[in-house]
Scaffold this motif. Structure first.
Motif, PDB file in Angstrom:
ATOM      1  N   ALA A 199      49.074 -20.172 -25.210  1.00  0.00           N
ATOM      2  CA  ALA A 199      48.979 -20.593 -26.608  1.00  0.00           C
ATOM      3  C   ALA A 199      47.583 -20.379 -27.167  1.00  0.00           C
ATOM      4  N   LEU A 200      46.574 -20.589 -26.324  1.00  0.00           N
ATOM      5  CA  LEU A 200      45.177 -20.480 -26.743  1.00  0.00           C
ATOM      6  C   LEU A 200      44.419 -19.713 -25.660  1.00  0.00           C
ATOM      7  N   PRO A 201      44.414 -18.380 -25.730  1.00  0.00           N
ATOM      8  CA  PRO A 201      43.805 -17.576 -24.661  1.00  0.00           C
ATOM      9  C   PRO A 201      42.340 -17.889 -24.391  1.00  0.00           C
ATOM     10  N   SER A 202      41.652 -18.459 -25.361  1.00  0.00           N
ATOM     11  CA  SER A 202      40.238 -18.796 -25.182  1.00  0.00           C
ATOM     12  C   SER A 202      40.040 -20.174 -24.560  1.00  0.00           C
ATOM     13  N   ALA A 214      42.437 -27.954 -35.963  1.00  0.00           N
ATOM     14  CA  ALA A 214      43.320 -26.842 -36.295  1.00  0.00           C
ATOM     15  C   ALA A 214      42.832 -26.127 -37.554  1.00  0.00           C
ATOM     16  N   ASP A 215      41.609 -26.435 -37.989  1.00  0.00           N
ATOM     17  CA  ASP A 215      41.093 -25.856 -39.226  1.00  0.00           C
ATOM     18  C   ASP A 215      41.044 -24.336 -39.181  1.00  0.00           C
ATOM     19  N   VAL A 216      40.633 -23.783 -38.042  1.00  0.00           N
ATOM     20  CA  VAL A 216      40.374 -22.346 -37.970  1.00  0.00           C
ATOM     21  C   VAL A 216      41.581 -21.568 -37.478  1.00  0.00           C
ATOM     22  N   ARG A 217      42.256 -22.060 -36.472  1.00  0.00           N
ATOM     23  CA  ARG A 217      43.408 -21.360 -35.884  1.00  0.00           C
ATOM     24  C   ARG A 217      44.613 -22.301 -35.858  1.00  0.00           C
ATOM     25  N   PRO A 218      45.190 -22.560 -37.018  1.00  0.00           N
ATOM     26  CA  PRO A 218      46.267 -23.553 -37.083  1.00  0.00           C
ATOM     27  C   PRO A 218      47.491 -23.182 -36.250  1.00  0.00           C
ATOM     28  N   ARG A 219      47.873 -21.903 -36.218  1.00  0.00           N
ATOM     29  CA  ARG A 219      49.060 -21.515 -35.455  1.00  0.00           C
ATOM     30  C   ARG A 219      48.848 -21.772 -33.972  1.00  0.00           C
ATOM     31  N   ARG A 238      42.476 -32.672 -35.560  1.00  0.00           N
ATOM     32  CA  ARG A 238      42.142 -33.230 -36.864  1.00  0.00           C
ATOM     33  C   ARG A 238      41.198 -32.297 -37.622  1.00  0.00           C
ATOM     34  N   SER A 239      41.129 -32.511 -38.917  1.00  0.00           N
ATOM     35  CA  SER A 239      40.312 -31.662 -39.790  1.00  0.00           C
ATOM     36  C   SER A 239      38.836 -32.031 -39.701  1.00  0.00           C
ATOM     37  N   HIS A 240      38.003 -31.159 -40.260  1.00  0.00           N
ATOM     38  CA  HIS A 240      36.561 -31.436 -40.294  1.00  0.00           C
ATOM     39  C   HIS A 240      36.287 -32.758 -41.009  1.00  0.00           C
ATOM     40  N   ALA A 241      36.991 -32.994 -42.118  1.00  0.00           N
ATOM     41  CA  ALA A 241      36.782 -34.235 -42.876  1.00  0.00           C
ATOM     42  C   ALA A 241      37.183 -35.450 -42.050  1.00  0.00           C
ATOM     43  N   GLU A 242      38.309 -35.354 -41.342  1.00  0.00           N
ATOM     44  CA  GLU A 242      38.765 -36.487 -40.528  1.00  0.00           C
ATOM     45  C   GLU A 242      37.813 -36.765 -39.368  1.00  0.00           C
ATOM     46  N   ILE A 243      37.295 -35.704 -38.773  1.00  0.00           N
ATOM     47  CA  ILE A 243      36.370 -35.885 -37.648  1.00  0.00           C
ATOM     48  C   ILE A 243      35.034 -36.417 -38.139  1.00  0.00           C
ATOM     49  N   GLY A 269      36.709 -19.077 -28.970  1.00  0.00           N
ATOM     50  CA  GLY A 269      37.008 -20.505 -28.973  1.00  0.00           C
ATOM     51  C   GLY A 269      35.877 -21.384 -29.437  1.00  0.00           C
ATOM     52  N   ALA A 270      34.776 -20.772 -29.896  1.00  0.00           N
ATOM     53  CA  ALA A 270      33.595 -21.553 -30.266  1.00  0.00           C
ATOM     54  C   ALA A 270      33.856 -22.501 -31.432  1.00  0.00           C
ATOM     55  N   GLU A 271      34.877 -22.223 -32.222  1.00  0.00           N
ATOM     56  CA  GLU A 271      35.155 -23.039 -33.406  1.00  0.00           C
ATOM     57  C   GLU A 271      36.336 -23.987 -33.180  1.00  0.00           C
ATOM     58  N   GLN A 272      36.873 -24.029 -31.973  1.00  0.00           N
ATOM     59  CA  GLN A 272      38.114 -24.763 -31.742  1.00  0.00           C
ATOM     60  C   GLN A 272      37.913 -26.272 -31.596  1.00  0.00           C
ATOM     61  N   ILE A 273      36.704 -26.679 -31.261  1.00  0.00           N
ATOM     62  CA  ILE A 273      36.386 -28.096 -31.144  1.00  0.00           C
ATOM     63  C   ILE A 273      35.132 -28.374 -31.983  1.00  0.00           C
TER      64      ILE A 273
END
Length: 269
Positions: free
Chosen positions: A46-49, A195-200, A219-224, A257-261
């Protein structure tokens, strides 16, 4: 058929994957079962990175601890600490001050058992089996009060754990309760799936983790960012793990994957 192991605590169901053991697998650890590895492979599909994501999150933890040590923090409360691996918090902290103290907290029996084994001869670190949703129980536990001075600043670490809190758990309220228990001068270091960057891809990851004991809730950037209410965010704010005060360890913004968390550190005045 279950695996024959001599490190398995009683009562652990090897057939039910856990997030802690899947994370251990993604980091290349050996304390996981066939069910964890099977689900880990689905996670990677699902998330190769995913292996990069895990390493980036672990690298953020190291940099955050060193940053807090640089700010004078000498005692840490690590919520959702997971299965011991290279670069545990007490090892990082003691590179700066050998007297640093750490209380580890997790609800995963395997993580607890191995941490207790690792720390059995360590007077300045301990393991507590507890739920991250119970701040009062964590702060009031004898292992916490016996090791940490709750009148002095603490480094609260919630790295890669709050995405296991459901919306009904109200993670912002959970963090608020932790914040209220912290003395002034304390810090919060936090990271969280988004899921902001890679929602699928993250939708597929969430579906995979529904098959485990620990579903995740990106969660979104705003929620975090809201989780840091009551804290003063340190620069550069809430950003991808690789962008939070990067060093020359080879894990950069260009790493898959640098943007996933998202990650950040806040200060309680």
């Amino acid at each position: 058929m279950t695996e024959q192991t001599d490190w398995l605590p009683r009562g652990v169901d090897e057939e039910v994957p856990s997030a802690a053991r899947i994370y251990d697998y993604l980091l290349g650890g050996a304390h996981n079962f066939a069910a964890d590895r099977r689900l880990g492979e689905k996670f990677l599909a699902a998330l190769p990175s995913a292996r990069h994501v895990a390493r980036l999150n672990r690298a953020f933890l190291r940099r955050a601890v060193l940053t807090l040590e640089g700010a004078g923090i000498r005692q840490f409360l690590d919520i959702g600490s997971g299965i011991p691996t290279v670069g545990n918090v007490h090892e990082i902290a003691r590179d700066v001050d050998e007297d640093s103290r750490v209380v580890y907290v997790d609800n995963e029996p395997l993580a607890v058992a191995h941490s207790e084994l690792l720390l059995r001869d360590d007077p300045n670190a301990t393991m507590l089996q507890a739920d991250l949703l119970d701040p009062e129980g964590v702060f009031g536990h004898p292992r916490t009060t016996g090791l940490l001075d709750l009148s002095r600043p603490i480094g609260l670490l919630m790295v890669g754990v709050l995405h296991f809190a459901t919306p009904e758990n109200d993670p912002a309220d959970v963090v608020r309760r932790y914040r209220e228990a912290l003395p002034s001068g304390s810090y919060l270091a936090l990271s969280h799936f988004t899921a902001d960057v890679r929602p699928r891809e993250m939708f597929e990851v969430a579906e995979v983790m529904r098959q485990s004991a620990d579903p995740i809730h990106p969660r979104s950037h705003a929620e975090i960012t809201e989780l840091f209410d009551g804290f003063e965010l340190l620069d550069p704010g809430v950003v991808g793990t690789a962008l939070w005060r990067p060093d020359d360890e080879g894990l950069h913004a260009e790493t898959p994957g640098a943007e996933q968390i998202y990650a950040g550190v806040g200060y309680k005045a």
